[in-house]
Design a protein around this motif. Sequence first.
Motif, PDB file in Angstrom:
ATOM      1  N   HIS A   1      17.998  75.859  55.094  1.00 41.93           N
ATOM      2  CA  HIS A   1      16.688  75.865  55.746  1.00 41.93           C
ATOM      3  C   HIS A   1      16.024  74.511  55.514  1.00 41.93           C
ATOM      4  N   LEU A   2      15.694  73.836  56.604  1.00 41.04           N
ATOM      5  CA  LEU A   2      15.076  72.526  56.526  1.00 41.04           C
ATOM      6  C   LEU A   2      13.607  72.620  56.906  1.00 41.04           C
ATOM      7  N   SER A   3      12.747  72.071  56.074  1.00 44.14           N
ATOM      8  CA  SER A   3      11.325  72.028  56.384  1.00 44.14           C
ATOM      9  C   SER A   3      11.062  70.929  57.409  1.00 44.14           C
ATOM     10  N   TRP A   4       9.875  70.932  57.971  1.00 45.73           N
ATOM     11  CA  TRP A   4       9.526  69.884  58.929  1.00 45.73           C
ATOM     12  C   TRP A   4       9.550  68.514  58.274  1.00 45.73           C
ATOM     13  N   TYR A   5       9.184  68.477  56.996  1.00 44.47           N
ATOM     14  CA  TYR A   5       9.216  67.209  56.267  1.00 44.47           C
ATOM     15  C   TYR A   5      10.642  66.690  56.149  1.00 44.47           C
ATOM     16  N   SER A   6      11.589  67.593  55.842  1.00 44.52           N
ATOM     17  CA  SER A   6      12.997  67.189  55.732  1.00 44.52           C
ATOM     18  C   SER A   6      13.545  66.744  57.078  1.00 44.52           C
ATOM     19  N   ILE A   7      13.159  67.460  58.135  1.00 45.02           N
ATOM     20  CA  ILE A   7      13.608  67.079  59.482  1.00 45.02           C
ATOM     21  C   ILE A   7      13.068  65.713  59.854  1.00 45.02           C
ATOM     22  N   LEU A   8      11.820  65.461  59.534  1.00 46.25           N
ATOM     23  CA  LEU A   8      11.214  64.161  59.842  1.00 46.25           C
ATOM     24  C   LEU A   8      11.926  63.042  59.095  1.00 46.25           C
ATOM     25  N   LEU A   9      12.196  63.263  57.806  1.00 42.72           N
ATOM     26  CA  LEU A   9      12.913  62.252  57.029  1.00 42.72           C
ATOM     27  C   LEU A   9      14.312  62.015  57.588  1.00 42.72           C
ATOM     28  N   SER A  10      14.966  63.083  58.051  1.00 39.62           N
ATOM     29  CA  SER A  10      16.307  62.952  58.635  1.00 39.62           C
ATOM     30  C   SER A  10      16.261  62.116  59.904  1.00 39.62           C
ATOM     31  N   ILE A  11      15.262  62.348  60.745  1.00 36.75           N
ATOM     32  CA  ILE A  11      15.128  61.581  61.997  1.00 36.75           C
ATOM     33  C   ILE A  11      14.884  60.111  61.683  1.00 36.75           C
ATOM     34  N   ILE A  12      14.032  59.845  60.708  1.00 36.44           N
ATOM     35  CA  ILE A  12      13.757  58.455  60.323  1.00 36.44           C
ATOM     36  C   ILE A  12      15.020  57.802  59.765  1.00 36.44           C
ATOM     37  N   GLY A  13      15.765  58.558  58.944  1.00 37.81           N
ATOM     38  CA  GLY A  13      17.005  58.020  58.385  1.00 37.81           C
ATOM     39  C   GLY A  13      18.038  57.723  59.451  1.00 37.81           C
ATOM     40  N   ILE A  14      18.188  58.627  60.425  1.00 36.68           N
ATOM     41  CA  ILE A  14      19.141  58.415  61.516  1.00 36.68           C
ATOM     42  C   ILE A  14      18.750  57.189  62.343  1.00 36.68           C
ATOM     43  N   PHE A  15      17.458  57.078  62.642  1.00 37.28           N
ATOM     44  CA  PHE A  15      16.975  55.927  63.411  1.00 37.28           C
ATOM     45  C   PHE A  15      17.226  54.621  62.661  1.00 37.28           C
ATOM     46  N   ALA A  16      16.950  54.620  61.351  1.00 41.61           N
ATOM     47  CA  ALA A  16      17.149  53.411  60.542  1.00 41.61           C
ATOM     48  C   ALA A  16      18.623  53.029  60.483  1.00 41.61           C
ATOM     49  N   LEU A  17      19.505  54.022  60.310  1.00 36.69           N
ATOM     50  CA  LEU A  17      20.938  53.740  60.235  1.00 36.69           C
ATOM     51  C   LEU A  17      21.457  53.202  61.562  1.00 36.69           C
ATOM     52  N   CYS A  18      21.068  53.816  62.659  1.00 42.06           N
ATOM     53  CA  CYS A  18      21.531  53.361  63.978  1.00 42.06           C
ATOM     54  C   CYS A  18      20.997  51.972  64.299  1.00 42.06           C
ATOM     55  N   THR A  19      19.770  51.694  63.855  1.00 47.06           N
ATOM     56  CA  THR A  19      19.210  50.347  64.062  1.00 47.06           C
ATOM     57  C   THR A  19      19.981  49.310  63.265  1.00 47.06           C
TER      58      THR A  19
END
Length: 346
Positions: free
Chosen positions: A127-145
């Motif tokens: 179960h992922l909280s909205w905070y965890s989902i947000l951090l995951s999106i930021i991490g994915i964006f940073a890695l792809c960049t």
Amino acid sequence: MIIPNLTRLQWFKVSWLFSLSCIILSYGISLQYLSYIHVSSTLGAGYLSVAFIGQIGILGVILTLPISLLVTLIRQKIINTLLLWLSACSALLLLTLDTQIYSLYRFHLSGFIWNLAFGEGGSQIIHLSWYSILLSIIGIFALCTLIFLLLFFSIKRISKQRKAPIRIGFTLILISFLSSNGIHIWFDAHGNTEIRAMTRHIPLYQPATAVRFMAKHGWIDAHQVNQQPKLNNQHTRSDLSYPTTPFKTHSNERQNVIFITVDAWRADAFEPVTTPNTFKLTEAQHAQYFKDHHSGGNVTKGGIFSLFYALPATYWDAFTAAQHAPVFFRHYKTRVIIRASLALGH
């Protein structure tokens, strides 16, 4: 970003320089695996170093081979750029996901783990909280960049005809890969538990073995060195925490215990008509008949392992590598009467 026009050879070089850059990035991501590996000797540290560099690097080489051929054939700068970027993003995101799954379950991504985490009922396990989902999106964006910047650097460097350490980098990876397999062949055949125990931590790592070949040429005695584990061994160099609590007994008297196991023996076949003589054991005066016991596997290996260790068969590889005996074997003098080998690893 303006993508320059490159020749087929230049696109080929770009793909390999970009691959080398991503492999270096993957080393940084994969450092999380090392925190779960127990190293207790100089040999272990040396082996882990070359195995880590070689395996992660060779996975990058395998992924790069088809991509480098495609960009050489296509030669369309937009398509090639997207192909290189998307393939690298997919591979490194999968690697990142694997490190997270491994930190939770100590298993790498597989059909079983994928179904457990993302299949039906997976939301009840993870179960992922909205905070965890947000951090995951930021991490994915940073890695792809970051991956895009590495690609831009590779294209720019090759387009300006600058020298790149491509050969040196991949030569080091190849030497590390071959060295780790050579070390594993020798010390696996000689029963080195520290070397064996490292294998399961590195993703998709299946190092070479040559027990039969070495035994055939008389270099080792396979039965003495590798085939028969020391069942009463109490101290092994491994990262296993087993048992988690000390084994306590309430009496100094040791009863004789006999395990009678039959391969593929179903519970519904244990009844007075099918097995009358064996079933009579349950009718003895002090007999205890456990009706809710379930086997740890539907094959011999899983069933026998869980019977002695009281653990699921998914721990088989870890205990095989460490040659770690069950607690029961440490407190009793054991004798195994069998028709097939119970040697760990077979």
